[in-house]
Scaffold this motif. Structure first.
Motif, mmCIF file in Angstrom:
data_model
loop_
_atom_site.group_PDB
_atom_site.id
_atom_site.type_symbol
_atom_site.label_atom_id
_atom_site.label_comp_id
_atom_site.label_asym_id
_atom_site.label_seq_id
_atom_site.Cartn_x
_atom_site.Cartn_y
_atom_site.Cartn_z
ATOM 1 N N LEU A 177 0.828 -1.205 0.000
ATOM 2 C CA LEU A 177 0.000 0.000 0.000
ATOM 3 C C LEU A 177 0.863 1.257 0.000
ATOM 4 C CD1 LEU A 177 -2.758 1.440 0.230
ATOM 5 C CD2 LEU A 177 -2.501 1.263 2.721
ATOM 6 N N LEU A 178 1.907 1.269 0.805
ATOM 7 C CA LEU A 178 2.794 2.432 0.862
ATOM 8 C C LEU A 178 3.507 2.642 -0.474
ATOM 9 C CD1 LEU A 178 4.085 4.687 2.599
ATOM 10 C CD2 LEU A 178 5.922 3.071 3.096
ATOM 11 N N VAL A 179 4.050 1.592 -1.033
ATOM 12 C CA VAL A 179 4.783 1.701 -2.299
ATOM 13 C C VAL A 179 3.835 2.109 -3.428
ATOM 14 C CG1 VAL A 179 6.086 0.402 -4.031
ATOM 15 C CG2 VAL A 179 6.622 0.120 -1.602
ATOM 16 N N VAL A 180 2.652 1.515 -3.483
ATOM 17 C CA VAL A 180 1.690 1.849 -4.532
ATOM 18 C C VAL A 180 1.237 3.301 -4.402
ATOM 19 C CG1 VAL A 180 -0.684 1.405 -5.323
ATOM 20 C CG2 VAL A 180 0.893 -0.491 -4.982
ATOM 21 N N SER A 211 -5.523 14.002 -9.278
ATOM 22 C CA SER A 211 -4.729 14.797 -8.351
ATOM 23 C C SER A 211 -5.213 14.635 -6.912
ATOM 24 C CB SER A 211 -4.783 16.276 -8.758
ATOM 25 O OG SER A 211 -4.067 17.066 -7.864
ATOM 26 N N ILE A 212 -6.507 14.777 -6.721
ATOM 27 C CA ILE A 212 -7.071 14.656 -5.371
ATOM 28 C C ILE A 212 -6.965 13.215 -4.885
ATOM 29 C CG2 ILE A 212 -9.196 14.876 -4.022
ATOM 30 C CD1 ILE A 212 -9.932 17.203 -5.989
ATOM 31 N N SER A 213 -7.226 12.261 -5.764
ATOM 32 C CA SER A 213 -7.149 10.842 -5.391
ATOM 33 C C SER A 213 -5.723 10.431 -5.022
ATOM 34 C CB SER A 213 -7.636 9.960 -6.533
ATOM 35 O OG SER A 213 -8.951 10.267 -6.861
ATOM 36 N N SER A 214 -4.750 10.909 -5.786
ATOM 37 C CA SER A 214 -3.361 10.527 -5.487
ATOM 38 C C SER A 214 -2.928 11.092 -4.141
ATOM 39 C CB SER A 214 -2.412 10.973 -6.596
ATOM 40 O OG SER A 214 -2.253 12.363 -6.617
ATOM 41 N N ARG A 215 -3.357 12.311 -3.832
ATOM 42 C CA ARG A 215 -3.019 12.890 -2.525
ATOM 43 C C ARG A 215 -3.690 12.111 -1.398
ATOM 44 N NH1 ARG A 215 -1.367 18.137 -1.459
ATOM 45 N NH2 ARG A 215 -0.402 17.815 -3.480
ATOM 46 N N ALA A 216 -4.967 11.754 -1.584
ATOM 47 C CA ALA A 216 -5.681 10.983 -0.558
ATOM 48 C C ALA A 216 -5.051 9.607 -0.371
ATOM 49 C CB ALA A 216 -7.155 10.859 -0.932
ATOM 50 N N LEU A 217 -4.681 8.966 -1.474
ATOM 51 C CA LEU A 217 -4.047 7.647 -1.394
ATOM 52 C C LEU A 217 -2.686 7.738 -0.716
ATOM 53 C CD1 LEU A 217 -4.162 4.635 -2.094
ATOM 54 C CD2 LEU A 217 -3.126 5.193 -4.290
ATOM 55 N N GLY A 261 -1.761 5.809 2.612
ATOM 56 C CA GLY A 261 -0.612 4.895 2.671
ATOM 57 C C GLY A 261 0.318 5.221 3.822
ATOM 58 N N PHE A 262 0.624 6.502 3.996
ATOM 59 C CA PHE A 262 1.490 6.910 5.101
ATOM 60 C C PHE A 262 0.841 6.649 6.453
ATOM 61 C CE2 PHE A 262 4.186 9.210 2.125
ATOM 62 C CZ PHE A 262 5.428 9.047 2.715
ATOM 63 N N PHE A 295 0.752 2.871 7.160
ATOM 64 C CA PHE A 295 2.100 2.350 7.396
ATOM 65 C C PHE A 295 2.642 2.789 8.767
ATOM 66 C CE2 PHE A 295 6.729 2.535 7.154
ATOM 67 C CZ PHE A 295 7.022 1.254 6.717
ATOM 68 N N PHE A 296 2.537 4.077 9.055
ATOM 69 C CA PHE A 296 3.161 4.580 10.275
ATOM 70 C C PHE A 296 2.320 4.374 11.538
ATOM 71 C CE2 PHE A 296 5.776 6.989 7.214
ATOM 72 C CZ PHE A 296 7.017 6.594 7.678
ATOM 73 N N THR A 297 1.045 4.049 11.395
ATOM 74 C CA THR A 297 0.234 3.809 12.598
ATOM 75 C C THR A 297 0.026 2.327 12.867
ATOM 76 O OG1 THR A 297 -1.830 4.013 11.332
ATOM 77 C CG2 THR A 297 -1.001 5.996 12.436
ATOM 78 N N TYR A 298 0.478 1.481 11.954
ATOM 79 C CA TYR A 298 0.315 0.046 12.171
ATOM 80 C C TYR A 298 1.137 -0.398 13.367
ATOM 81 C CZ TYR A 298 0.306 -4.960 11.506
ATOM 82 O OH TYR A 298 0.162 -6.318 11.702
ATOM 83 N N ASN A 299 0.509 -1.177 14.219
ATOM 84 C CA ASN A 299 1.184 -1.794 15.364
ATOM 85 C C ASN A 299 1.671 -0.780 16.407
ATOM 86 O OD1 ASN A 299 1.555 -4.261 16.461
ATOM 87 N ND2 ASN A 299 3.523 -4.668 15.500
ATOM 88 N N ILE A 300 0.983 0.349 16.504
ATOM 89 C CA ILE A 300 1.331 1.346 17.527
ATOM 90 C C ILE A 300 0.350 1.195 18.677
ATOM 91 C CG2 ILE A 300 1.268 3.821 18.074
ATOM 92 C CD1 ILE A 300 2.469 4.427 15.465
#
Length: 186
Positions: A72-75, A118-124, A128-129, A132-137
């Motif tokens: 998800l992060l890479v995509v 443009s809006i979709s890529s920013r939302a995605l 993704g971030f 990724f960064f909130t997983y397992n916190i």
């Protein structure tokens, strides 16, 4: 004597004189001032995202997260880069029609799609971030407050981007409508 201040101001503007050679040089992709700035921004973003992608797996414990979250992060990052490539190509070929009106109509249809991308890529990218960064916190109250603050900033940013694209599309629609009105009055 002209009474309209806008027409007076327009007529008072001195048009810069450019030779045919200077105009031809500006049309070359590598010399085009706007495309040059877009290329520079694109290069900086590619380098930044590439460095992040090279480092995230070890520096941000990507190896300890599920494969789906890494994908998800890479995509989401690749989608942002594809968005930049589309924007660059979109800016390269603005004129595409026999008349200004037909060019603007084609541009409008393309820019509507680009606005959604443009809006979709920013939302995605944000999604993704966040995933990724909130997983397992283990969330505490202060971490929830930080997350809520970040979410508010992201929502405001997406709202601002939506309003920006809405305004651009409205101006373009009005311009096309004015061309239609002028044609009808002639």
């Amino acid at each position: 004597m002209e009474t309209d201040p806008l027409k007076l101001a327009w007529n008072a503007i001195q048009t810069p004189v450019k030779t045919n050679k200077e105009l031809s040089a500006m049309l070359i992709e590598s010399k085009h001032p706007v495309l040059k700035d877009i290329r520079k921004q694109f290069t900086i973003e590619i380098i930044g995202w590439s460095v992040f992608l090279l480092c995230y797996y070890t520096m941000f414990d990507g190896d300890q997260k599920p494969v789906a979250i890494n994908i998800l992060l890479v995509v989401s990052m690749l989608f942002a880069l594809i968005h930049n490539i589309l924007g660059y190509n979109f800016s390269k070929y603005l004129i595409n029609g026999g008349t200004i009106k037909s060019s603007l109509e084609r541009y409008l249809s393309k820019i509507k799609v680009y606005a959604v991308v443009s809006i979709s890529s920013r939302a995605l990218l944000i999604t993704g971030f966040l995933v990724f960064f909130t997983y397992n916190i283990n969330f505490t109250t202060s971490k929830y407050v930080l997350l809520a603050g970040f979410m508010v900033v992201c929502i405001v940013q997406l709202r601002w981007l939506f309003l920006l694209w809405t305004k651009r599309l409205k101006v373009l629609n009005n311009t096309i409508r004015e061309f239609s009105l002028e044609k009808d009055t002639l």
